[in-house]
Design a protein around this motif. Structure first.
Motif, PDB file in Angstrom:
ATOM      1  N   PRO A 112     -45.245 -10.033 -30.691  1.00 45.30           N
ATOM      2  CA  PRO A 112     -45.375 -11.309 -29.984  1.00 45.30           C
ATOM      3  C   PRO A 112     -45.267 -12.496 -30.934  1.00 45.30           C
ATOM      4  O   PRO A 112     -45.860 -12.504 -32.006  1.00 45.30           O
ATOM      5  CB  PRO A 112     -46.776 -11.223 -29.353  1.00 45.30           C
ATOM      6  N   MET A 113     -44.494 -13.495 -30.499  1.00 51.19           N
ATOM      7  CA  MET A 113     -44.308 -14.687 -31.329  1.00 51.19           C
ATOM      8  C   MET A 113     -45.509 -15.625 -31.214  1.00 51.19           C
ATOM      9  O   MET A 113     -46.124 -15.735 -30.144  1.00 51.19           O
ATOM     10  CB  MET A 113     -43.049 -15.437 -30.898  1.00 51.19           C
ATOM     11  N   LEU A 114     -45.818 -16.297 -32.318  1.00 54.17           N
ATOM     12  CA  LEU A 114     -46.803 -17.379 -32.282  1.00 54.17           C
ATOM     13  C   LEU A 114     -46.105 -18.583 -31.651  1.00 54.17           C
ATOM     14  O   LEU A 114     -45.371 -19.314 -32.326  1.00 54.17           O
ATOM     15  CB  LEU A 114     -47.285 -17.695 -33.702  1.00 54.17           C
ATOM     16  N   TRP A 115     -46.331 -18.776 -30.350  1.00 50.35           N
ATOM     17  CA  TRP A 115     -45.567 -19.768 -29.588  1.00 50.35           C
ATOM     18  C   TRP A 115     -46.518 -20.546 -28.683  1.00 50.35           C
ATOM     19  O   TRP A 115     -47.092 -19.990 -27.749  1.00 50.35           O
ATOM     20  CB  TRP A 115     -44.512 -19.068 -28.736  1.00 50.35           C
ATOM     21  N   PRO A 116     -46.720 -21.830 -28.961  1.00 47.55           N
ATOM     22  CA  PRO A 116     -47.640 -22.612 -28.126  1.00 47.55           C
ATOM     23  C   PRO A 116     -47.214 -22.615 -26.660  1.00 47.55           C
ATOM     24  O   PRO A 116     -46.026 -22.760 -26.343  1.00 47.55           O
ATOM     25  CB  PRO A 116     -47.551 -24.022 -28.732  1.00 47.55           C
ATOM     26  N   ASP A 117     -48.191 -22.437 -25.781  1.00 50.55           N
ATOM     27  CA  ASP A 117     -47.921 -22.486 -24.340  1.00 50.55           C
ATOM     28  C   ASP A 117     -47.473 -23.895 -23.966  1.00 50.55           C
ATOM     29  O   ASP A 117     -48.030 -24.882 -24.424  1.00 50.55           O
ATOM     30  CB  ASP A 117     -49.184 -22.109 -23.568  1.00 50.55           C
ATOM     31  N   GLY A 118     -46.436 -23.987 -23.172  1.00 54.89           N
ATOM     32  CA  GLY A 118     -45.897 -25.274 -22.780  1.00 54.89           C
ATOM     33  C   GLY A 118     -44.692 -25.697 -23.591  1.00 54.89           C
ATOM     34  O   GLY A 118     -43.941 -26.585 -23.170  1.00 54.89           O
TER      35      GLY A 118
ATOM     36  N   ALA B 239     -38.182 -11.321 -34.819  1.00 50.94           N
ATOM     37  CA  ALA B 239     -39.139 -11.170 -35.916  1.00 50.94           C
ATOM     38  C   ALA B 239     -39.765 -12.512 -36.243  1.00 50.94           C
ATOM     39  O   ALA B 239     -39.218 -13.570 -35.908  1.00 50.94           O
ATOM     40  CB  ALA B 239     -38.439 -10.616 -37.164  1.00 50.94           C
ATOM     41  N   GLN B 240     -40.914 -12.471 -36.910  1.00 52.61           N
ATOM     42  CA  GLN B 240     -41.506 -13.673 -37.493  1.00 52.61           C
ATOM     43  C   GLN B 240     -42.178 -13.298 -38.805  1.00 52.61           C
ATOM     44  O   GLN B 240     -42.748 -12.214 -38.943  1.00 52.61           O
ATOM     45  CB  GLN B 240     -42.500 -14.353 -36.559  1.00 52.61           C
ATOM     46  N   PHE B 241     -42.077 -14.225 -39.779  1.00 52.36           N
ATOM     47  CA  PHE B 241     -42.596 -13.972 -41.114  1.00 52.36           C
ATOM     48  C   PHE B 241     -43.396 -15.179 -41.596  1.00 52.36           C
ATOM     49  O   PHE B 241     -42.910 -16.313 -41.572  1.00 52.36           O
ATOM     50  CB  PHE B 241     -41.460 -13.698 -42.107  1.00 52.36           C
ATOM     51  N   PHE B 242     -44.640 -14.938 -42.046  1.00 54.71           N
ATOM     52  CA  PHE B 242     -45.481 -15.949 -42.670  1.00 54.71           C
ATOM     53  C   PHE B 242     -45.330 -15.839 -44.185  1.00 54.71           C
ATOM     54  O   PHE B 242     -45.345 -14.731 -44.738  1.00 54.71           O
ATOM     55  CB  PHE B 242     -46.951 -15.727 -42.312  1.00 54.71           C
ATOM     56  N   ARG B 243     -45.244 -16.985 -44.860  1.00 56.24           N
ATOM     57  CA  ARG B 243     -45.169 -16.960 -46.327  1.00 56.24           C
ATOM     58  C   ARG B 243     -46.422 -16.343 -46.935  1.00 56.24           C
ATOM     59  O   ARG B 243     -46.362 -15.748 -48.014  1.00 56.24           O
ATOM     60  CB  ARG B 243     -44.961 -18.367 -46.885  1.00 56.24           C
ATOM     61  N   ARG B 244     -47.552 -16.444 -46.259  1.00 55.50           N
ATOM     62  CA  ARG B 244     -48.784 -15.869 -46.797  1.00 55.50           C
ATOM     63  C   ARG B 244     -48.714 -14.346 -46.856  1.00 55.50           C
ATOM     64  O   ARG B 244     -49.470 -13.708 -47.592  1.00 55.50           O
ATOM     65  CB  ARG B 244     -49.978 -16.292 -45.936  1.00 55.50           C
TER      66      ARG B 244
ATOM     67  N   GLY C  68     -41.650 -28.045 -45.911  1.00 48.97           N
ATOM     68  CA  GLY C  68     -42.638 -27.084 -46.366  1.00 48.97           C
ATOM     69  C   GLY C  68     -43.074 -26.086 -45.318  1.00 48.97           C
ATOM     70  O   GLY C  68     -44.124 -25.431 -45.490  1.00 48.97           O
ATOM     71  N   ALA C  69     -42.320 -25.905 -44.251  1.00 51.68           N
ATOM     72  CA  ALA C  69     -42.680 -24.948 -43.204  1.00 51.68           C
ATOM     73  C   ALA C  69     -42.867 -23.560 -43.807  1.00 51.68           C
ATOM     74  O   ALA C  69     -42.079 -23.119 -44.653  1.00 51.68           O
ATOM     75  CB  ALA C  69     -41.602 -24.918 -42.123  1.00 51.68           C
ATOM     76  N   ASP C  70     -43.912 -22.862 -43.352  1.00 51.50           N
ATOM     77  CA  ASP C  70     -44.259 -21.571 -43.945  1.00 51.50           C
ATOM     78  C   ASP C  70     -44.268 -20.432 -42.939  1.00 51.50           C
ATOM     79  O   ASP C  70     -44.822 -19.365 -43.207  1.00 51.50           O
ATOM     80  CB  ASP C  70     -45.613 -21.662 -44.645  1.00 51.50           C
ATOM     81  N   LEU C  71     -43.670 -20.635 -41.796  1.00 50.57           N
ATOM     82  CA  LEU C  71     -43.511 -19.588 -40.786  1.00 50.57           C
ATOM     83  C   LEU C  71     -42.099 -19.686 -40.238  1.00 50.57           C
ATOM     84  O   LEU C  71     -41.674 -20.764 -39.795  1.00 50.57           O
ATOM     85  CB  LEU C  71     -44.531 -19.748 -39.654  1.00 50.57           C
TER      86      LEU C  71
ATOM     87  N   ARG D  27     -41.809 -23.292 -38.627  1.00 52.07           N
ATOM     88  CA  ARG D  27     -43.061 -23.906 -38.181  1.00 52.07           C
ATOM     89  C   ARG D  27     -44.014 -24.083 -39.365  1.00 52.07           C
ATOM     90  O   ARG D  27     -43.914 -23.389 -40.370  1.00 52.07           O
ATOM     91  CB  ARG D  27     -43.761 -23.031 -37.138  1.00 52.07           C
ATOM     92  N   GLN D  28     -44.957 -25.000 -39.166  1.00 48.34           N
ATOM     93  CA  GLN D  28     -46.129 -25.094 -40.028  1.00 48.34           C
ATOM     94  C   GLN D  28     -47.175 -24.144 -39.443  1.00 48.34           C
ATOM     95  O   GLN D  28     -47.697 -24.384 -38.352  1.00 48.34           O
ATOM     96  CB  GLN D  28     -46.664 -26.522 -40.062  1.00 48.34           C
ATOM     97  N   ALA D  29     -47.464 -23.046 -40.128  1.00 49.57           N
ATOM     98  CA  ALA D  29     -48.306 -22.007 -39.550  1.00 49.57           C
ATOM     99  C   ALA D  29     -49.688 -22.533 -39.161  1.00 49.57           C
ATOM    100  O   ALA D  29     -50.167 -22.307 -38.049  1.00 49.57           O
ATOM    101  CB  ALA D  29     -48.442 -20.837 -40.522  1.00 49.57           C
ATOM    102  N   GLY D  30     -50.352 -23.250 -40.090  1.00 49.05           N
ATOM    103  CA  GLY D  30     -51.700 -23.722 -39.797  1.00 49.05           C
ATOM    104  C   GLY D  30     -51.744 -24.643 -38.598  1.00 49.05           C
ATOM    105  O   GLY D  30     -52.633 -24.533 -37.744  1.00 49.05           O
ATOM    106  N   GLN D  31     -50.800 -25.546 -38.512  1.00 45.68           N
ATOM    107  CA  GLN D  31     -50.754 -26.469 -37.385  1.00 45.68           C
ATOM    108  C   GLN D  31     -50.494 -25.731 -36.083  1.00 45.68           C
ATOM    109  O   GLN D  31     -51.127 -26.005 -35.056  1.00 45.68           O
ATOM    110  CB  GLN D  31     -49.666 -27.509 -37.629  1.00 45.68           C
ATOM    111  N   THR D  32     -49.580 -24.772 -36.098  1.00 46.06           N
ATOM    112  CA  THR D  32     -49.254 -24.029 -34.888  1.00 46.06           C
ATOM    113  C   THR D  32     -50.433 -23.180 -34.429  1.00 46.06           C
ATOM    114  O   THR D  32     -50.703 -23.064 -33.237  1.00 46.06           O
ATOM    115  CB  THR D  32     -48.028 -23.134 -35.131  1.00 46.06           C
ATOM    116  N   GLU D  33     -51.149 -22.589 -35.375  1.00 46.46           N
ATOM    117  CA  GLU D  33     -52.271 -21.717 -35.014  1.00 46.46           C
ATOM    118  C   GLU D  33     -53.434 -22.487 -34.404  1.00 46.46           C
ATOM    119  O   GLU D  33     -54.326 -21.875 -33.797  1.00 46.46           O
ATOM    120  CB  GLU D  33     -52.733 -20.927 -36.243  1.00 46.46           C
ATOM    121  N   ARG D  34     -53.410 -23.805 -34.516  1.00 49.67           N
ATOM    122  CA  ARG D  34     -54.477 -24.605 -33.904  1.00 49.67           C
ATOM    123  C   ARG D  34     -54.161 -25.003 -32.459  1.00 49.67           C
ATOM    124  O   ARG D  34     -54.945 -25.734 -31.835  1.00 49.67           O
ATOM    125  CB  ARG D  34     -54.729 -25.856 -34.748  1.00 49.67           C
ATOM    126  N   ALA D  35     -53.057 -24.534 -31.921  1.00 51.57           N
ATOM    127  CA  ALA D  35     -52.739 -24.835 -30.521  1.00 51.57           C
ATOM    128  C   ALA D  35     -53.833 -24.295 -29.602  1.00 51.57           C
ATOM    129  O   ALA D  35     -54.465 -23.267 -29.887  1.00 51.57           O
ATOM    130  CB  ALA D  35     -51.390 -24.230 -30.151  1.00 51.57           C
TER     131      ALA D  35
END
Length: 323
Positions: free
Chosen positions: A37-43, A99-104, A115-118, A141-149
């Motif tokens: 599953p993709m990290l994808w904000p609803d909406g 696929a999706q890949f995080f730099r972390r 500087g996007a890390d996802l 994407r910016q991972a941290g910002q996206t994960e705060r959705a």
């Protein structure tokens, strides 16, 4: 075997790549994965392909039935295509999240724009034009910002039918491993004298050890399978110059997607966990389809999909090469 022990001149060309080693599993949206599953904000609108598609005829496969059949260990049933002129047949088509890949999680994964890390990889499930081309997309994407959705998309839209079962990736977790790689030895990728020595060494290995002898191209330079960074393989096309369409500088390999994690020509790269220690060469490979072809995906006629990015400006459009 150390390739630099045989060819010390290769030391300046050494580069790191991260093998991803996908294996079937249950990744979450906050994980790096293939097919999960993709990290994808609803909406946020899911990517749709609005380009004209090659007309499909005959029968196709419903994504839900593909998943059920795989879980049961059987082949998925096929369904007739909708009639031409229907919305399902001729309307916009949802891209498939591959696929999706995080730099972390992935050593060596380059930064994206700002500087996007996802990075998320998508493919249109249908072909385009007379040459049956495939359209791919990257979403940085910016991972941290996206994960705060506040909420995330639970179920992305899907095409009612897919042309082939291998258009739908199997969810896979990753087991990153960093290894050294060296350039594909052909047509100017290395000095001509060095390529001639490599070819002569390959011939001598076969003469002495037979068909399972190690070769530079398949055993010592570039591993098979999904990987990030390093050098591209050019088995189908021969080496190509990939320059940025925006600024004309040479592009760098961002990632490689491949249908097979191992084959008869690259058995020396098989992880120790997937080998029979009592056997040698390709006969030692074990593990079945979940190891050899864990993602179920195919790219072209079993080629590598190389994604190149501009090192000067990651915002410049990537290049997609089947090789």
């Amino acid at each position: 075997m150390s390739v630099e022990a045989v060819f010390p001149e290769l030391a300046p060309y050494r580069a790191r790549t991260t093998r991803l080693h996908p294996r079937p599993g249950r990744p979450g949206m906050h994980d790096s994965h293939v097919g999960g599953p993709m990290l994808w904000p609803d909406g946020e609108p899911w990517p749709l392909c609005h380009e004209p598609h090659q007309r499909e005829t005959g029968r196709g496969y419903a994504p839900g039935e593909i998943r059920s059949a795989r879980a049961a260990g059987v082949w998925s049933p096929s369904r007739p295509w909708p009639l031409a002129g229907t919305a399902e047949k001729d309307g916009p088509v949802p891209f498939v999240g591959l696929a999706q890949f995080f730099r972390r999680d992935i050593p060596g994964l380059a930064c994206g724009p700002s500087g996007a890390d996802l990075v998320q990889l998508f493919r249109c499930p249908f072909t385009h034009g007379p040459y049956l081309e495939r359209l791919h997309r990257l979403r940085w994407r910016q991972a941290g910002q996206t994960e705060r959705a506040e909420r995330f998309l639970a179920a992305p839209p899907e095409a009612p039918l897919l042309r082939w079962e291998h258009e739908l990736p199997e969810p896979c977790v990753l087991h990153p491993e960093e290894v050294d790689t060296y350039p594909w030895a052909e047509d100017g990728t290395l000095p001509a004298s060095l390529i001639a020595r490599i070819d002569a060494w390959d011939d001598a290995q076969v003469a002495e050890h037979g068909p399972d002898a190690p070769s530079y191209q398949y055993d010592l330079s570039i591993p098979p399978g999904w990987r990030v960074g390093g050098y591209p393989s050019w088995a189908s096309t021969g080496p190509m110059a990939i320059d940025c369409a925006s600024c004309a500088i040479p592009m760098r390999l961002l990632l490689t997607a491949e249908g097979y994690e191992m084959d008869a020509g690259s058995h020396s790269w098989v992880p120790l966990e997937d080998r029979d220690p009592t056997l040698r060469g390709k006969a030692s490979i074990r593990g079945g389809p979940s190891v050899a072809r864990p993602t179920w995906l195919r790219f072209g006629r079993d080629r590598d999909l190389h994604v190149f990015a501009c090192p000067a400006d990651p915002g410049h459009p990537p290049q997609w090469v089947l090789a």
